[in-house]
Design an enzyme around this catalytic site. Structure first.
Site, short mmCIF file in Angstrom:
data_model
loop_
_atom_site.label_atom_id
_atom_site.label_comp_id
_atom_site.label_asym_id
_atom_site.label_seq_id
_atom_site.Cartn_x
_atom_site.Cartn_y
_atom_site.Cartn_z
N SER A 45 0.83 -1.20 0.00
CA SER A 45 0.00 0.00 0.00
C SER A 45 0.87 1.27 0.00
O SER A 45 1.68 1.43 -0.90
CB SER A 45 -0.96 -0.07 1.18
OG SER A 45 -1.97 0.85 1.05
N HIS A 63 -8.22 -4.95 -0.73
CA HIS A 63 -7.10 -4.18 -0.23
C HIS A 63 -6.75 -4.56 1.22
O HIS A 63 -7.63 -4.78 2.03
CB HIS A 63 -7.37 -2.67 -0.30
CG HIS A 63 -6.14 -1.86 -0.02
ND1 HIS A 63 -5.18 -1.63 -0.98
CD2 HIS A 63 -5.66 -1.31 1.12
CE1 HIS A 63 -4.19 -0.95 -0.43
NE2 HIS A 63 -4.45 -0.75 0.83
N ASP A 123 -10.12 -3.35 -5.01
CA ASP A 123 -9.20 -2.41 -4.41
C ASP A 123 -9.19 -1.15 -5.28
O ASP A 123 -9.01 -1.23 -6.50
CB ASP A 123 -7.79 -3.06 -4.40
CG ASP A 123 -6.74 -2.18 -3.75
OD1 ASP A 123 -7.06 -1.04 -3.35
OD2 ASP A 123 -5.58 -2.63 -3.67
#
Ligand SMILES: *[C@@H]1O[C@H](CO)[C@@H](O)[C@H](O)[C@H]1NC(C)=O
Ligand SMILES: *[C@@H]1O[C@H](CO)[C@@H](O)[C@H](O)[C@H]1NC(C)=O
Length: 403
Positions: free
Chosen positions: A192, A373, A343
């Site tokens: 991320s 995610h 995501d």
């Protein structure tokens, strides 16, 4: 009495279910578990909004609860030695194998950057500690898990610079020697926002003429790659998905630069670009870089630009590493990119994979059609998901074979 209790419980459940209900795609495994996990995240987010509204504590201050709740004591055990160190003034956790080395044997190393939207997260969270230990024991690697400083207390470029300093420090001959690391087997990796920092650091390092030891690989797990277009098909399709709804991602992006609400609102409307951004739009043109199967029925329209009073450096490639010309990409090492279907950041990863390939970089791209995610974080009870183990195993396998 018992039936009354059961009735009460049932109505509480019904209310909760109504509150938490988000349509979760059919092909996601353990849907109920994800629904409850998301319920927790969403409740916390609402609480954080309320707290900020009442002037008690700012939004990210409340959201930090997740980080604190998952914090563990990183301690040495019979197989892994863990130490708190300062690398050029930046806090890191160093994980080393205890296994004996043959004379002159050198190890590989992974510099790991945790996720959390540059505002949350810590190398000391349980799932990151577990991941680092697996890297040590299964790959016989030295792991440097970086505790970079966070926004909003430290806006861009502080988190980036902390990481850059750590990487430069670690790649010095005497430091590599101290940890018995092979200078030709060092990778940077992150998930991320950590994937964003990993991609940015790799680019800057490979453009730095004074840097002689380079990285062997970069491994990016659902990375954040650009702040120019926050309405790609994946942002649209997944705007209400669990864990990272679009609104939260926009919040992270804006908080990375400023706590001024103007930027948050402008980014939410995707109207934050200034005329100077125009020349960069070609780097995030998803109608060109996304495979047909991901474009679906979404229609590309050129982004609007306006002349904001204040400008923030969100087009700086240290923040948006997708926005560099091909000449920069051509210098990059072997790359692993993981994307998840559910995501908002899916297309950031897809576009980077496409552009790197076009520039001749060796790319392994793994796409999880049932992934969401943050999957990598869900390895610890009670929020452990089967997919998290599958994804982690594949990621470690790639590192084993390519580092
Ligand atoms: C994006 O790509 C499409 C099709 O490939 C093209 O028509 C359009 O001009 C491009 N836009 C920008 C801003 O590069
Ligand atoms: C894209 O354009 C087509 C044709 O004009 C239309 O049918 C479709 O609904 C549009 N898609 C979206 C997501 O607006």
């Amino acid at each position: 009495m018992r039936s009354k209790g059961a009735l009460f419980l049932l109505s509480v459940c019904a209310l909760t279910a109504h509150y938490i209900y988000t349509p979760i795609p059919e092909n996601i495994e353990q849907r109920w578990k994800l629904m409850f996990t998301d319920c927790f995240f969403r409740s916390l987010s609402h609480l954080a909004d309320l707290s900020e509204l009442l002037g008690l504590k700012d939004y990210m201050g409340v959201m930090l609860f997740i980080t604190v709740a998952e914090r563990v004591e990183a301690v040495s055990d019979e197989r892994v030695k863990v130490a708190d160190e300062l690398f050029d003034g930046v806090e890191v956790l160093v994980y080393e194998p205890r296994r004996d080395r043959r004379q002159g044997e050198r190890r590989r190393a992974i510099i790991y950057l945790h996720g959390g939207g540059w505002c949350l997260g810590s190398s000391k969270m349980g799932p990151y500690d577990l991941l680092a230990r697996r890297m040590v024991t299964e790959l016989d690697a030295v792991v440097i898990s970086v505790e970079y400083r966070l926004a909003p207390a430290h806006h861009f470029p502080v988190p980036f610079e902390d990481v850059y300093r750590v990487v430069k420090y670690f790649l010095q001959a005497d430091v590599l020697n101290r940890y018995a690391v092979d200078p030709e087997r060092v990778a940077v990796s992150g998930d991320s926002a950590g994937g964003n920092l990993a991609a940015a650091v790799t680019q800057q390092l490979h453009m730095d003429p004074d840097q002689h030891v380079k990285l062997k690989a970069q491994a990016l797990i659902y990375p954040v790659m650009q702040a120019l277009d926050l309405n790609t098909p994946s942002y649209q399709q997944n705007q209400h998905m669990p864990i990272l709804p679009r609104r939260l991602m926009v919040r992270f992006w804006s908080e990375y630069f400023t706590s001024d609400k103007w930027l948050f609102n402008a980014m939410l409307a995707n109207r934050h670009n200034s005329p100077e951004s125009t020349s960069l739009l070609k780097f995030v043109n998803w109608s060109e870089f996304l495979p047909e199967s991901f474009r679906r029925t979404y229609n590309y329209s050129t982004l609007s630009v306006s002349a904001p009073e204040t400008s923030y450096p969100f087009t700086d490639p240290r923040a948006s590493p997708l926005l560099v010309p091909d000449a920069v990409l051509r210098q990059l090492p072997k790359t692993y990119i993981l994307t998840c279907e559910y995501d908002v950041l899916r297309d950031d990863g897809l576009m980077y994979a496409a552009r790197l390939r076009q520039s001749g970089v060796h790319v392994t791209h793994e796409h999880y059609a049932d992934g969401f995610h943050g999957t990598l974080m869900f390895t610890v009870w009670p929020t452990d998901f089967k997919i998290a183990h599958r994804l982690t195993d594949n990621y470690l396998l790639w590192l084993r074979e390519n580092l």
